[in-house]
Enzyme design. Structure first.
Site, PDB file in Angstrom:
ATOM      1  N   LYS A  82       0.820 -17.424 -11.294  1.00 57.15           N
ATOM      2  CA  LYS A  82      -0.479 -17.931 -11.748  1.00 57.15           C
ATOM      3  C   LYS A  82      -0.163 -18.948 -12.855  1.00 57.15           C
ATOM      4  O   LYS A  82      -0.614 -18.834 -13.994  1.00 57.15           O
ATOM      5  CB  LYS A  82      -1.334 -16.750 -12.247  1.00 57.15           C
ATOM      6  CG  LYS A  82      -2.771 -17.111 -12.559  1.00 57.15           C
ATOM      7  CD  LYS A  82      -3.629 -17.401 -11.338  1.00 57.15           C
ATOM      8  CE  LYS A  82      -5.003 -17.891 -11.747  1.00 57.15           C
ATOM      9  NZ  LYS A  82      -5.799 -18.409 -10.611  1.00 57.15           N
ATOM     10  N   ASP A 131      -3.876 -16.127  -6.192  1.00 58.33           N
ATOM     11  CA  ASP A 131      -5.176 -16.037  -5.510  1.00 58.33           C
ATOM     12  C   ASP A 131      -5.101 -16.689  -4.127  1.00 58.33           C
ATOM     13  O   ASP A 131      -5.578 -16.140  -3.129  1.00 58.33           O
ATOM     14  CB  ASP A 131      -6.317 -16.624  -6.367  1.00 58.33           C
ATOM     15  CG  ASP A 131      -5.990 -17.971  -6.999  1.00 58.33           C
ATOM     16  OD1 ASP A 131      -4.848 -18.461  -6.832  1.00 58.33           O
ATOM     17  OD2 ASP A 131      -6.882 -18.548  -7.655  1.00 58.33           O
ATOM     18  N   ASP A 184       2.470  -5.491  -6.610  1.00 54.32           N
ATOM     19  CA  ASP A 184       1.809  -4.220  -6.307  1.00 54.32           C
ATOM     20  C   ASP A 184       0.582  -4.482  -5.441  1.00 54.32           C
ATOM     21  O   ASP A 184       0.367  -3.848  -4.411  1.00 54.32           O
ATOM     22  CB  ASP A 184       1.414  -3.522  -7.615  1.00 54.32           C
ATOM     23  CG  ASP A 184       0.676  -2.221  -7.352  1.00 54.32           C
ATOM     24  OD1 ASP A 184       1.169  -1.424  -6.553  1.00 54.32           O
ATOM     25  OD2 ASP A 184      -0.415  -2.031  -7.933  1.00 54.32           O
ATOM     26  N   ASP A 229       0.050  -3.997  -0.946  1.00 57.31           N
ATOM     27  CA  ASP A 229      -0.987  -3.205  -0.260  1.00 57.31           C
ATOM     28  C   ASP A 229      -1.763  -4.093   0.710  1.00 57.31           C
ATOM     29  O   ASP A 229      -2.101  -3.690   1.819  1.00 57.31           O
ATOM     30  CB  ASP A 229      -1.973  -2.582  -1.261  1.00 57.31           C
ATOM     31  CG  ASP A 229      -1.549  -1.193  -1.727  1.00 57.31           C
ATOM     32  OD1 ASP A 229      -0.332  -0.942  -1.796  1.00 57.31           O
ATOM     33  OD2 ASP A 229      -2.429  -0.364  -2.027  1.00 57.31           O
TER      34      ASP A 229
HETATM   35  C1  IPM Z   1       3.356   1.542  -5.880  1.00 64.10           C
HETATM   36  C2  IPM Z   1       2.390   2.414  -6.615  1.00 64.10           C
HETATM   37  C3  IPM Z   1       2.883   2.583  -8.050  1.00 64.10           C
HETATM   38  C4  IPM Z   1       2.933   1.221  -8.690  1.00 64.10           C
HETATM   39  C5  IPM Z   1       2.063   3.582  -8.876  1.00 64.10           C
HETATM   40  C6  IPM Z   1       1.983   4.935  -8.239  1.00 64.10           C
HETATM   41  C7  IPM Z   1       2.599   3.698 -10.290  1.00 64.10           C
HETATM   42  O1  IPM Z   1       1.109   1.888  -6.555  1.00 64.10           O
HETATM   43  O2  IPM Z   1       4.547   1.928  -5.777  1.00 64.10           O
HETATM   44  O3  IPM Z   1       2.968   0.494  -5.384  1.00 64.10           O
HETATM   45  O4  IPM Z   1       1.899   0.735  -9.185  1.00 64.10           O
HETATM   46  O5  IPM Z   1       4.016   0.634  -8.716  1.00 64.10           O
HETATM   47 MN    MN Z   2       0.942   0.119  -5.280  1.00 65.80          MN
END
Ligand code: IPM
Ligand code: MN
Length: 367
Positions: A191, A223, A247, A251
């Protein structure tokens, strides 16, 4: 080969999925005549219950004396009220720190058999194959100072995003080296239009890029990256980014694979590698034998690759996963039909297919 593996199942579904990953490793050891020694230790809520710590000293000690750590998941609702160092998550963060695991590798592959499991259109996700290299020991997760302060009626909180050039450089090198074995492209995500940490990030990546002349480098704001991941994921090969961005983006990238339950990860760069699925403890489905063990099994494959240098064995595990999926077997997270299989059945099928691979190899070498 002798390999000491610390097994930290942790909370929620951690137990069930890790058990399947251990079975897969045992199958490899048996067929290739390795000695894998497993030592199970508490972490997270289990650590708090048994030893009043989310990372008991004994657990850390066993991890530091092992060749690799295989972790399930941490976090449980009954411990959610705990603060600071007593939080389940704090145990995991401390473990990452003490192992020195600064580079977190999170592959997100859309397997052909699962292309229709993604909520995204098949033509968008089919063929996507991304490796996210997430910086794991810096940024907002570890930066000091951090605090919640109360001054009379005013409450205020702050965290610190801080990176040194050395921290950026070492993880950038992991991304460049990974890209050399793949599509030869690194997208560095930051960013830099707002944050100084990102400006240093970009500058540092550009500084070392000439050492990897065969790699194409591009920079993308976080973004824009979040949008491109779901509109045009095939444009990515290796994504390099800082801790919190990584992180979140990892996901999001899981959506390409059909389920968060599919993703494994490797945290490397330190004395001992740490391997854990990307998914969390999923307390709502824990103990029901319905969690997808593939993320944990894929993590075990990465353990073979990065901590044991058993590349071929890692590939065998990955082939067994693909085979089972191609044969149409699905855990509940991957299918809307009633015709799904459980955690241990998925483990059974992957072990069976792995054995088939070794049988076929033996037949091949006998001829
Ligand atoms: C991940 C998880 C962890 C992180 C948490 C559980 C601390 O979300 O491994 O992605 O944020 O790194
Ligand atoms: Mn995570």
């Amino acid at each position: 080969m002798n390999l000491k593996i610390a097994v930290l199942p942790g909370d929620g579904v951690g137990d069930e999925v890790t058990a399947q990953a251990v079975r897969v490793l045992q199958t490899i050891a048996q067929h290739e005549n390795h000695q894998f020694e497993f030592t199970e230790m508490p972490i997270g809520g289990v650590g708090i219950t048994k030893k009043n710590s989310p990372l008991p000293d004994e657990t850390l000690e066993v991890c530091l004396n092992s060749d690799a750590v295989l972790l399930g998941a941490v976090g449980a609702p009954e411990f959610d009220h705990l603060k600071g160092e007593m939080r389940c998550e704090a145990g995991l963060l401390k473990l990452r720190k003490r192992l020195g695991a600064f580079a977190n590798l999170r592959p997100s592959v859309c397997y052909e058999a699962l292309a229709d499991c993604s909520p995204l259109k098949t033509e968008i996700v089919a063929g996507a194959d991304i490796l996210i290299v997430r910086e794991l020991l810096g940024g907002l997760y570890f930066g000091e100072p951090r605090q919640i302060e109360t001054n009379g009626a005013n409450r205020e909180a702050y965290n610190t995003m801080r990176y040194s050039a050395a921290e950026i450089e070492r993880v950038a090198r992991v991304a460049f080296e990974a890209a050399q074995t793949r599509g030869k492209k690194v997208t560095s995500v930051d960013k830099a239009n707002v944050l100084e940490t990102s400006q240093l990030w970009r500058e540092t990546v550009n500084k070392i890029a000439p050492e990897y002349p065969e790699i194409t480098v591009e920079h993308l704001y976080v973004d824009a990256c979040a949008m491109a991941l779901v509109t045009n994921p095939k444009r990515f090969d290796v994504i390099l980014t800082e801790n919190l961005f990584g992180d979140i983006l990892s996901d999001e990238a899981a959506v390409l694979t059909g389920s968060l339950g599919m993703l494994g990860s490797a945290s490397i760069g330190g004395a001992v590698g740490l391997y854990e699925p990307v998914h969390g403890s999923a307390p709502d489905i824990a103990g029901k034998n319905i969690a997808n063990p593939i993320g944990a099994i894929a993590s075990a494959a990465m353990l073979l690759r990065y901590s044991a240098q058993l590349e071929k064995s890692a590939q065998n595990v990955e082939s067994a996963i693909v085979k089972v999926l191609s044969n149409g077997h699905r855990t509940a997270d991957l299918s809307k039909s009633n015709n799904t299989i459980g955690t241990s059945e998925m483990g059974d099928l992957i072990v069976e297919n792995l054995e088939e691979i070794y049988k076929a190899n033996r037949a091949f070498s006998a001829t």
